[in-house]
Design a protein around this motif. Structure first.
Motif, PDB file in Angstrom:
ATOM      1  N   GLY A 186      44.630  20.420  36.408  1.00  0.00           N
ATOM      2  CA  GLY A 186      43.198  20.502  36.667  1.00  0.00           C
ATOM      3  C   GLY A 186      42.812  21.839  37.294  1.00  0.00           C
ATOM      4  O   GLY A 186      41.819  22.467  36.898  1.00  0.00           O
ATOM      5  N   GLU A 187      43.620  22.270  38.258  1.00  0.00           N
ATOM      6  CA  GLU A 187      43.360  23.565  38.881  1.00  0.00           C
ATOM      7  C   GLU A 187      43.522  24.684  37.870  1.00  0.00           C
ATOM      8  O   GLU A 187      42.768  25.666  37.883  1.00  0.00           O
ATOM      9  N   ARG A 188      44.516  24.544  36.985  1.00  0.00           N
ATOM     10  CA  ARG A 188      44.743  25.567  35.960  1.00  0.00           C
ATOM     11  C   ARG A 188      43.534  25.701  35.049  1.00  0.00           C
ATOM     12  O   ARG A 188      43.096  26.819  34.737  1.00  0.00           O
ATOM     13  N   GLU A 189      42.982  24.558  34.628  1.00  0.00           N
ATOM     14  CA  GLU A 189      41.816  24.606  33.743  1.00  0.00           C
ATOM     15  C   GLU A 189      40.616  25.250  34.440  1.00  0.00           C
ATOM     16  O   GLU A 189      39.890  26.046  33.837  1.00  0.00           O
ATOM     17  N   GLN A 190      40.423  24.901  35.707  1.00  0.00           N
ATOM     18  CA  GLN A 190      39.324  25.515  36.456  1.00  0.00           C
ATOM     19  C   GLN A 190      39.531  27.019  36.591  1.00  0.00           C
ATOM     20  O   GLN A 190      38.591  27.805  36.433  1.00  0.00           O
ATOM     21  N   ARG A 191      40.777  27.381  36.879  1.00  0.00           N
ATOM     22  CA  ARG A 191      41.078  28.803  37.041  1.00  0.00           C
ATOM     23  C   ARG A 191      40.915  29.547  35.728  1.00  0.00           C
ATOM     24  O   ARG A 191      40.393  30.671  35.692  1.00  0.00           O
ATOM     25  N   LEU A 192      41.365  28.931  34.611  1.00  0.00           N
ATOM     26  CA  LEU A 192      41.210  29.550  33.291  1.00  0.00           C
ATOM     27  C   LEU A 192      39.732  29.779  32.973  1.00  0.00           C
ATOM     28  O   LEU A 192      39.347  30.855  32.494  1.00  0.00           O
ATOM     29  N   THR A 193      38.914  28.747  33.241  1.00  0.00           N
ATOM     30  CA  THR A 193      37.480  28.864  32.948  1.00  0.00           C
ATOM     31  C   THR A 193      36.851  30.005  33.734  1.00  0.00           C
ATOM     32  O   THR A 193      36.075  30.807  33.196  1.00  0.00           O
ATOM     33  N   LEU A 194      37.206  30.082  34.997  1.00  0.00           N
ATOM     34  CA  LEU A 194      36.649  31.137  35.845  1.00  0.00           C
ATOM     35  C   LEU A 194      37.104  32.517  35.373  1.00  0.00           C
ATOM     36  O   LEU A 194      36.279  33.441  35.238  1.00  0.00           O
ATOM     37  N   LEU A 195      38.397  32.668  35.114  1.00  0.00           N
ATOM     38  CA  LEU A 195      38.911  33.966  34.680  1.00  0.00           C
ATOM     39  C   LEU A 195      38.341  34.378  33.331  1.00  0.00           C
ATOM     40  O   LEU A 195      38.024  35.558  33.108  1.00  0.00           O
ATOM     41  N   GLN A 196      38.233  33.421  32.410  1.00  0.00           N
ATOM     42  CA  GLN A 196      37.669  33.735  31.099  1.00  0.00           C
ATOM     43  C   GLN A 196      36.235  34.247  31.241  1.00  0.00           C
ATOM     44  O   GLN A 196      35.834  35.207  30.574  1.00  0.00           O
ATOM     45  N   HIS A 197      35.463  33.589  32.109  1.00  0.00           N
ATOM     46  CA  HIS A 197      34.081  34.022  32.345  1.00  0.00           C
ATOM     47  C   HIS A 197      34.057  35.427  32.955  1.00  0.00           C
ATOM     48  O   HIS A 197      33.281  36.287  32.515  1.00  0.00           O
ATOM     49  N   GLU A 201      32.567  38.641  31.054  1.00  0.00           N
ATOM     50  CA  GLU A 201      31.383  39.258  31.631  1.00  0.00           C
ATOM     51  C   GLU A 201      31.594  40.755  31.845  1.00  0.00           C
ATOM     52  O   GLU A 201      30.717  41.574  31.544  1.00  0.00           O
ATOM     53  N   ILE A 202      32.762  41.123  32.337  1.00  0.00           N
ATOM     54  CA  ILE A 202      33.033  42.537  32.614  1.00  0.00           C
ATOM     55  C   ILE A 202      33.266  43.312  31.321  1.00  0.00           C
ATOM     56  O   ILE A 202      32.736  44.411  31.129  1.00  0.00           O
ATOM     57  N   GLN A 203      34.049  42.738  30.397  1.00  0.00           N
ATOM     58  CA  GLN A 203      34.352  43.458  29.161  1.00  0.00           C
ATOM     59  C   GLN A 203      33.122  43.624  28.283  1.00  0.00           C
ATOM     60  O   GLN A 203      32.931  44.670  27.658  1.00  0.00           O
ATOM     61  N   SER A 204      32.283  42.593  28.236  1.00  0.00           N
ATOM     62  CA  SER A 204      31.099  42.678  27.374  1.00  0.00           C
ATOM     63  C   SER A 204      30.094  43.705  27.883  1.00  0.00           C
ATOM     64  O   SER A 204      29.276  44.217  27.126  1.00  0.00           O
ATOM     65  N   GLY A 330      38.360  43.535  36.693  1.00  0.00           N
ATOM     66  CA  GLY A 330      38.467  43.027  35.330  1.00  0.00           C
ATOM     67  C   GLY A 330      39.879  43.134  34.780  1.00  0.00           C
ATOM     68  O   GLY A 330      40.369  42.216  34.110  1.00  0.00           O
ATOM     69  N   GLU A 331      40.550  44.256  35.070  1.00  0.00           N
ATOM     70  CA  GLU A 331      41.928  44.436  34.598  1.00  0.00           C
ATOM     71  C   GLU A 331      42.867  43.416  35.241  1.00  0.00           C
ATOM     72  O   GLU A 331      43.732  42.837  34.583  1.00  0.00           O
ATOM     73  N   LYS A 332      42.689  43.194  36.559  1.00  0.00           N
ATOM     74  CA  LYS A 332      43.537  42.225  37.249  1.00  0.00           C
ATOM     75  C   LYS A 332      43.268  40.811  36.744  1.00  0.00           C
ATOM     76  O   LYS A 332      44.204  40.023  36.531  1.00  0.00           O
ATOM     77  N   ALA A 333      41.991  40.489  36.549  1.00  0.00           N
ATOM     78  CA  ALA A 333      41.636  39.156  36.044  1.00  0.00           C
ATOM     79  C   ALA A 333      42.209  38.936  34.648  1.00  0.00           C
ATOM     80  O   ALA A 333      42.677  37.836  34.324  1.00  0.00           O
ATOM     81  N   ALA A 334      42.168  39.964  33.803  1.00  0.00           N
ATOM     82  CA  ALA A 334      42.729  39.848  32.451  1.00  0.00           C
ATOM     83  C   ALA A 334      44.225  39.586  32.511  1.00  0.00           C
ATOM     84  O   ALA A 334      44.763  38.785  31.726  1.00  0.00           O
ATOM     85  N   SER A 335      44.914  40.270  33.443  1.00  0.00           N
ATOM     86  CA  SER A 335      46.356  40.053  33.593  1.00  0.00           C
ATOM     87  C   SER A 335      46.640  38.628  34.063  1.00  0.00           C
ATOM     88  O   SER A 335      47.553  37.955  33.559  1.00  0.00           O
ATOM     89  N   GLN A 336      45.847  38.124  35.026  1.00  0.00           N
ATOM     90  CA  GLN A 336      46.032  36.754  35.515  1.00  0.00           C
ATOM     91  C   GLN A 336      45.711  35.733  34.420  1.00  0.00           C
ATOM     92  O   GLN A 336      46.383  34.695  34.311  1.00  0.00           O
ATOM     93  N   LEU A 337      44.711  36.036  33.621  1.00  0.00           N
ATOM     94  CA  LEU A 337      44.350  35.140  32.527  1.00  0.00           C
ATOM     95  C   LEU A 337      45.489  35.037  31.513  1.00  0.00           C
ATOM     96  O   LEU A 337      45.840  33.933  31.065  1.00  0.00           O
ATOM     97  N   ALA A 338      46.058  36.187  31.172  1.00  0.00           N
ATOM     98  CA  ALA A 338      47.185  36.175  30.226  1.00  0.00           C
ATOM     99  C   ALA A 338      48.357  35.382  30.794  1.00  0.00           C
ATOM    100  O   ALA A 338      49.030  34.640  30.070  1.00  0.00           O
TER     101      ALA A 338
END
Length: 557
Positions: A186-197, A201-204, A330-338
């Protein structure tokens, strides 16, 4: 070196300035004369707890100031770095100025080099410079962490210690990465959703360097486009479009200067200056017109600029205050998302890295531990020898090394200085010694042994001569003088054998003036010093004076 100490309205002291010397300084005086007040004042500068009852009766506040000279370049850099961390001004030259004041209302203020600092900041700087050993201790040596540092410094083990710190840092960093991945689904899904957003947001936004400044300028200009165009028209008219414009008049000046030059060649420089003025004004006109042409009065264009500016500012508020921080986030978030998206693979890779890192840490800690055990025995024997010369004829001093629960930045050992003053007594940790007299002499023995590696430059000993007399007192004085070769030493003493060894001797005395009791300080030399030593020996008899002169004649031998 502590150059001077000024104390105002502290207990019996009204206004006292103490100018110390290098090497071994001794402080003597009758019991109750106020010697301890000087140490209390210095302790205030070292960040010790303040009590408003210390304020002299009738005064609204007390203060203590000190000037310390930092002769060593490495020490100066260390102190300036510490000052930078607490927001204080660096030293002016090599002088470090400390001040602390306490008001009757309880207000407590402290300054370093004129900058206000928190009390903990004052203490952190004081810890780098002064150790006070006595009944009111300021003792770094009682901390087991410091004991390990001194053992390593004595054995020149800095490189091994640094290797442990580096290996521990790698293990810690990997552990933090793993903890971020070892979360519930559950925490993973929440974290994924947040990181994806966040990443989307930053890349776009497709941010460009310094775009926030440029967009803000463009928006401000577009918001005032009509007014700007009017001002541009005024400028263009004055420079070139009006019948008698500036450039038209300068063209007339050009023709007059050309005619003049035919008759007087010395005016050639003036003609060149006029041409340069014409060229610069033409450039000004071109800049104004180009900027005006880029302005768009279209309301849609203004809305686009406003939307872009709002987006950029919103990202800055969310992710770090600057565009550089936003991109880094954004770079750090992308790394955590991956890592989260491929959690199983990342955890497996991290497990291998962590295993290797822990192996490296254990190897580094074991190497440091072996080196420590080789030098622990010789260090203990050397300090025991110093203690025997200071009156502990059967004393035992050991450096005890036991395995820590797990290796850390300083290795895998728990280092403890162990002391047994008398035969048949169980050896106890140094921090468990109850007698301040014993503690002071043990500290003296340790400081003498470790003088070459101990980094604290100013050492103060109180009650170092407790329960000491005869030849032991002579040895105590010699040890303090020897310690003064590498440190500045201050010792409060009741023994003439110790006081005679001082390279600088000061006496404290109570006086009554205008029905008020005052503590005063005097530097003693020549006959005055002989008389003070004779007083300490029991009186002003010729025999006592002769013994005082003998003690002074043999000082340093």
């Amino acid at each position: 070196m502590l150059v001077s100490l000024r104390i105002r309205n502290l207990a019996l002291i009204e206004d006292l300035i103490w100018e110390l010397g290098p090497g071994f300084n001794t402080l003597t005086g009758e019991t109750g004369a106020g010697k301890s007040i000087l140490i209390d004042g210095l302790n205030l500068l070292l960040g010790e707890r303040a009590d408003k009852t210390l304020i002299r009766s009738g005064a609204d506040a007390c203060s203590v100031e000190a000037e310390i000279t930092l002769a060593d370049d490495a020490r100066l850099r260390q102190i300036n770095a510490a000052l930078g961390e607490i927001g204080a001004e660096p030293c002016d030259g090599r002088a470090l100025l400390l001040k602390r004041s306490l008001s009757a209302a309880g207000a407590n203020r402290q300054f370093i080099n004129g900058s206000p600092v928190p009390l903990q900041g004052l203490k952190s700087v004081g810890d780098l410079l002064v150790d006070v050993h006595g009944p009111h201790d300021h003792q770094s040596l009682l901390a087991t962490e410091k004991q390990a540092e001194l053992l390593d410094a004595y054995g020149k083990l800095a490189s091994l210690r640094e290797g442990c710190a580096s290996a521990y840092g790698a293990v810690r960093d990997i552990g933090q990465e793993r903890a971020a991945l070892e979360i519930s689904e559950g925490e993973r899904e929440q974290r994924l959703t947040l990181l994806q957003h966040q990443v989307a947001e930053i890349q776009s936004a497709r941010l460009l360097p310094d775009e926030d400044t440029r967009v803000e300028n463009d928006y401000r200009a577009a918001s005032h486009a009509q007014n700007i165009l009017e001002q541009a028209g005024i400028i263009a008219g004055l420079l070139n479009e009006a019948e008698n414009s500036v450039l038209t008049q300068l063209a007339q000046v050009e023709r007059a200067l050309t005619a003049w030059q035919r008759m007087d060649s010395s005016i050639a420089d003036a003609e060149t200056m006029n041409r340069q003025a014409i060229a610069e004004l033409q450039d000004l006109l071109g800049t104004v017109q180009a900027r005006a042409e880029r302005l768009d009065l279209d309301p849609a264009q203004l809305r686009q600029l406003e939307d872009r500016l709002n987006l950029v500012q919103s990202l800055k508020r969310k992710y770090g205050g600057t565009l550089e921080n936003v991109r880094a986030f954004g770079e750090k978030a992308a790394s955590q998302l991956a890592a989260l998206e491929g959690r199983a693979e990342f955890l497996a890779a991290l497990a291998q890295r962590e295993k290797a890192a822990r192996g490296a840490l254990e190897k580094a800690a074991a190497e440091l531990s072996r080196a420590r055990r080789k030098i622990a025995g010789p260090l203990g024997e050397k300090i025991s020898g110093e203690l025997r010369a200071l009156g502990f004829s059967k004393a035992l001093f050991q450096v005890e090394i036991t395995p820590a629960e797990k290796p850390g930045a300083s290795g895998g050992d728990h280092v403890e200085f162990i002391f047994a003053p008398n035969p048949g007594e169980a050896a106890r940790p140094l921090r468990a010694i109850a007698s301040s007299g014993e503690m002071a002499r043990v500290m003296l023995a340790v400081k003498t042994t470790l003088a070459e590696v101990d980094e604290i430059p100013i050492l103060i000993f109180d009650e170092v001569d407790a329960n000491v007399g005869g030849e032991t007192a002579v040895q105590v004085g010699r040890k303090l003088r020897q310690l003064g070769d590498r440190h500045q030493v201050l010792c409060i003493t009741h023994l003439p054998q110790v006081a005679a060894q001082g390279q600088n001797h000061f006496a404290v005395e109570k006086r009554v003036r205008q029905n008020r009791t005052l503590t005063e300080l005097t530097r003693l030399e020549g006959p005055a010093r002989q008389r003070e030593l004779a007083r300490m020996l029991g009186g002003q008899t010729e025999a006592a004076l002769a013994l005082a002169r003998s003690l002074l004649a043999n000082a340093g031998k």
